[in-house]
Enzyme design. Structure first.
Site, PDB file in Angstrom:
ATOM      1  N   TYR A 231      -0.272   3.099  -6.097  1.00 51.93           N
ATOM      2  CA  TYR A 231       0.279   1.737  -6.098  1.00 51.93           C
ATOM      3  C   TYR A 231      -0.738   0.729  -5.593  1.00 51.93           C
ATOM      4  O   TYR A 231      -1.047  -0.262  -6.267  1.00 51.93           O
ATOM      5  CB  TYR A 231       1.551   1.672  -5.243  1.00 51.93           C
TER       6      TYR A 231
ATOM      7  N   LYS B 133      -2.772  -2.417  -7.569  1.00 51.96           N
ATOM      8  CA  LYS B 133      -2.729  -3.825  -7.151  1.00 51.96           C
ATOM      9  C   LYS B 133      -4.135  -4.330  -6.833  1.00 51.96           C
ATOM     10  O   LYS B 133      -4.474  -5.483  -7.142  1.00 51.96           O
ATOM     11  CB  LYS B 133      -1.817  -3.997  -5.944  1.00 51.96           C
TER      12      LYS B 133
ATOM     13  N   THR C  54      -0.515  -7.662  -2.402  1.00 52.49           N
ATOM     14  CA  THR C  54      -0.033  -6.978  -1.209  1.00 52.49           C
ATOM     15  C   THR C  54      -1.169  -6.722  -0.221  1.00 52.49           C
ATOM     16  O   THR C  54      -2.340  -6.615  -0.620  1.00 52.49           O
ATOM     17  CB  THR C  54       0.606  -5.627  -1.593  1.00 52.49           C
ATOM     18  N   ASP C  55      -0.824  -6.597   1.055  1.00 47.95           N
ATOM     19  CA  ASP C  55      -1.830  -6.238   2.055  1.00 47.95           C
ATOM     20  C   ASP C  55      -2.250  -4.779   1.943  1.00 47.95           C
ATOM     21  O   ASP C  55      -3.253  -4.358   2.541  1.00 47.95           O
ATOM     22  CB  ASP C  55      -1.332  -6.534   3.470  1.00 47.95           C
ATOM     23  N   GLU C  56      -1.528  -3.981   1.159  1.00 46.47           N
ATOM     24  CA  GLU C  56      -1.866  -2.563   1.049  1.00 46.47           C
ATOM     25  C   GLU C  56      -3.193  -2.325   0.334  1.00 46.47           C
ATOM     26  O   GLU C  56      -3.749  -1.225   0.412  1.00 46.47           O
ATOM     27  CB  GLU C  56      -0.733  -1.799   0.357  1.00 46.47           C
TER      28      GLU C  56
END
Length: 332
Positions: free
Chosen positions: A148, A152, A121-123
């Site tokens: 979260y 990741k 994810t870009d998060e």
């Protein structure tokens, strides 16, 4: 040996990928999924049984993972706990699935010399200022801001370490926010759509100016397939469709699609640590692998998604009451 193993293939993004593979290739697919609340058999039930097999199980189960990896030449790893609000409430499943689970897959890939693609994810990059013209690139430093995104980020680092230390044949992709069919109604766009179907004003966190870079799940799927087939081992590719919109813009587009007044919005308490802006620069993927998105018009993709939720009320309706009760308890 079966063709392709997809972890998390009964979840939102994973099931869209399985549909894409069946439609665009002749590969057979085995889906490994724990079937948590965010996954459903129904998402892949309509696919031909001679092409798609579902195995119910946990990616932290080393014995099961080892057996499946011994029977497959390639693996695409979507399985993850992915809801930010849930990670703030209880981080432990995120550590187990996203970090321990990825470690388990990497050890099996190492043992059986399996080609692995890890979906992230870009998060992991944190966020950008609203007035910052920059976008995330493959070289952006990691700065996760929630349990979260931290889990990741940890899984991404494990993949890179196993590539360098043990020669695992792996690639990574970090994607912007997905929308489309089969997404659980706890997520932003399907929650807004199902509220509007029920005649309820959509609810927006804080000032609604948080920006996300939206991509239709089918475009994410086509990018992942391209990376699996042509991506260079050890490389990271960012996947985005130039779909930057703030939350207010998304909600107003949905209100217009339903013929509602654009001011018919309820503002609710903001999420703790809510990232302000994500933006993906996907130039490497486009220039190196020749990929481009099909839904380049965000409103067209949104209309496609609204139509899907209107015609699949039997799928999401059983979850609606509990989802809204969860948010109501937090004033959201």
């Amino acid at each position: 040996m079966a063709d392709l193993l997809v972890t998390g293939g009964a979840g939102f993004i994973g099931s869209n990928f399985v549909h894409h593979v069946v439609e665009h290739t002749d590969l057979g697919v085995t889906v490994l999924d724990k079937l948590t609340y965010a996954a459903s058999r129904e998402s892949i039930d309509e696919l031909p049984s001679d092409r798609v097999e579902l195995v119910e199980g946990d990616i932290t189960d080393a014995t099961l993972v080892d057996k499946l990896f011994s029977d497959h030449g390639s693996v695409v790893h979507f399985a993850a706990e992915s809801h930010n609000d849930n990670s703030l409430h209880d981080p432990s499943p995120f550590i187990q699935t996203n970090i321990v689970g990825t470690f388990t897959l990497l050890e099996a890939a190492r043992k059986h010399d399996v080609r692995l693609h890890h979906v992230s994810t870009d998060e992991v990059y944190g966020d950008l200022d609203l007035d910052d013209p920059k976008r995330f690139t493959e070289d952006t430093p990691y700065q996760p801001s929630s349990p979260y995104s931290a889990s990741k980020a940890g899984s991404d680092h494990l993949v890179r370490a196993w590539v360098r230390s043990f020669g695992v044949r792996a690639t990574i992709s970090n994607c912007s926010n997905n929308y489309g069919p089969w997404q659980h109604i706890e997520k932003f766009i399907p929650r807004m759509i199902t509220n509007l179907i029920d005649g309820v004003p959509p609810k927006v966190y804080g000032d609604g100016l948080n920006v996300r870079d939206w991509i239709h799940a089918d475009d994410h799927s086509s990018a992942v397939l391209r990376i699996l087939e042509q991506g260079r081992i050890g490389e990271t590719y960012l996947i985005g469709a130039d779909g930057e919109r703030n939350n207010l813009q998304v909600v107003k587009a949905l209100l217009a699609a339903f013929g509602r007044n654009e001011d018919d919005i309820e503002f609710v308490t903001d999420r703790p640590g809510h990232d302000r802006r994500y933006a993906i620069e996907s130039g490497k993927l486009r220039s190196e692998l020749g990929w481009s998105p099909r839904f380049q018009d965000f409103e067209a993709g949104l209309a496609d998604t609204v139509a899907w939720y209107r015609s699949h009320e039997d799928w999401w309706r059983p979850h609606k009451q509990a989802t809204e009760a969860f948010y109501a308890a937090k004033g959201q």
